[in-house]
Scaffold this motif. Sequence first.
Motif, PDB file in Angstrom:
ATOM      1  N   ALA A 146      22.009 -11.063  22.045  1.00  0.00           N
ATOM      2  CA  ALA A 146      21.456  -9.706  22.128  1.00  0.00           C
ATOM      3  C   ALA A 146      20.890  -9.369  23.500  1.00  0.00           C
ATOM      4  O   ALA A 146      20.823  -8.202  23.879  1.00  0.00           O
ATOM      5  N   THR A 185      25.352  -9.873  20.479  1.00  0.00           N
ATOM      6  CA  THR A 185      25.218 -10.051  19.035  1.00  0.00           C
ATOM      7  C   THR A 185      23.766 -10.313  18.643  1.00  0.00           C
ATOM      8  O   THR A 185      23.128 -11.228  19.165  1.00  0.00           O
ATOM      9  N   SER A 186      23.261  -9.516  17.731  1.00  0.00           N
ATOM     10  CA  SER A 186      21.951  -9.787  17.141  1.00  0.00           C
ATOM     11  C   SER A 186      22.155 -10.630  15.899  1.00  0.00           C
ATOM     12  O   SER A 186      23.164 -10.493  15.199  1.00  0.00           O
ATOM     13  N   TYR A 187      21.201 -11.531  15.625  1.00  0.00           N
ATOM     14  CA  TYR A 187      21.392 -12.396  14.458  1.00  0.00           C
ATOM     15  C   TYR A 187      20.044 -12.790  13.865  1.00  0.00           C
ATOM     16  O   TYR A 187      18.993 -12.708  14.512  1.00  0.00           O
ATOM     17  N   ASN A 188      20.104 -13.229  12.636  1.00  0.00           N
ATOM     18  CA  ASN A 188      18.938 -13.742  11.932  1.00  0.00           C
ATOM     19  C   ASN A 188      18.861 -15.251  12.177  1.00  0.00           C
ATOM     20  O   ASN A 188      19.846 -15.962  12.034  1.00  0.00           O
ATOM     21  N   ARG A 227      23.083 -17.272  25.646  1.00  0.00           N
ATOM     22  CA  ARG A 227      21.842 -16.608  26.037  1.00  0.00           C
ATOM     23  C   ARG A 227      21.691 -16.638  27.556  1.00  0.00           C
ATOM     24  O   ARG A 227      22.567 -17.141  28.261  1.00  0.00           O
TER      25      ARG A 227
END
Length: 539
Positions: free
Chosen positions: A461, A382-385, A398
Amino acid sequence: MTASELKKSILQMAVEGKLTEQSKKDEPVEKLLKRIKEEKDSLIKEGKIKKEKRISEIYKKDGSYYERVSDGKNILKDACIDEELPFEIPDTWTWCRIGNIGTIIRGNGIKRSDVVESGFPCVRYGEIYTTYNISFKEAVSNIPEEIFKKSKHFSYGDVLMTLTGENKEDIAKAVVYLGDSKVAASGDLAFWTNHKMEPLFISYLMNSPYAIYCKSKLATGDIIVHISASKLESILIPIPPIEEQKRIVEKINFLMPLINEYDELEKSITKLNKEFPDNIKKSILQYAIEGKLTEQSQEDEPVEELLKRIKEEREKLIKEGKIKKDKTTSEIYKKDGSYYERVFEGNNIVKDVCIDDELPFEIPDSWVWVRLYKLIYLISGTSYNKNDITNNGVRILRGGNIQDNQLLLFDDDVFLPISYYDEEKNIKKYDIIIVASTGSKTVIGKPAFIKDNYNNIQIGAFLRIIRLYDINISSYINTIFESNYYREHIRNKVTGTNINNIKSDYIENLLIPLPPIEEQKRIVDKINKLNEVINTIKI
């Protein structure tokens, strides 16, 4: 007893007079002390050293030791010091304050910037800790002539001691100089000169457990430790006759190489004890994936049947739209004793070549080689801000969450709003999580083997989930990922320097030795039983 403990024990025996026998033929120690006093008086008369304000004289009377202290004219104290003495010494020995045995001289300040490549020899105090041991003959540093002339110099037989250090146990570490030329001494360094004693005996004495105890007791400071020359002069030391000092040095010099050999052996054994379980486990894993750990059986279902079921499951997921169809596929087959790979783009053959050179080892005839992507599919993280990070919701893992092939949860894990939840990225039983990008080649690609379902826990990610088409092969696939074969494959593929990267196809194209499903179970069972035994072994 460790080698370090043995060295300490020998040095302590030496200073207590228990390492060598005493001899009636030895010159009485009193004559040695007389020569030392005469030398000191001569130097005072010549103005080379200053006269002490207080003079100590230790003598024996009625089996007890006494100390008479005077100012040169008047007796200031004359008292029994038996309670101050730490142990008994032979009758041929005596006790004495260091200050009465020669002179301790403090060096001058020599800066690090003063050191040049060639010039006149010097010793800086830090080098006593890092460079020199019990004795040395040549200095490793040099200074210009003008600084050398202003410095204080030590000569053959002088004993150097540090006045500053990082801990009390190492303070005033002693090293004897046995070289020919004069050498400059830096500040925070003192040298013991004009002692008329066997130099190496003093060095061994001052590095004995007794002397270390005395020095550390007198030292001050915690982060930076100091001791003064005057405090060193106050230490009581046992003095044997000069001939016995030489016998002690000879005995220690004979024993130390043997202890050093023992030390090396001890380190090797310690290393073996530490590494043996891991090394033998790695060997077992390698045997396992080469088909050498268990016997093959003709009664096993052919591995082709397993591959057929896996292919059917793969096609089912493609049809359901859960995974994408590969643009390129391959088929490995055996012909005339060699392995070939036929590569397709759609239904067209684009390559058909021998891959014997690519195969790392031989496998049994009942096994097959297969690219890993035939058995698994990858799920990206998952990519996130960063602005979306919250205190609860979906936990995002992670690279640091993977430790020793396990998945660990930490208090500082990242949480995202529940809107980030993705069922496919959620960690499920039998998933294998692989680090896709880390800071070093030693950790990149390390796996965590999952045995339970995790609720609302997804990968970030820089991780990939490896999901199997057939969970029945999970334990054997774990064996592959634990092996050195896999680790070496990853190390050879990663790119980057400080931050290493591994592409998905590096994992997907790994060649896997695949046995029949029944043999996979026998292999895993055998590994588990052997590991149970290995874990109980103590060398």
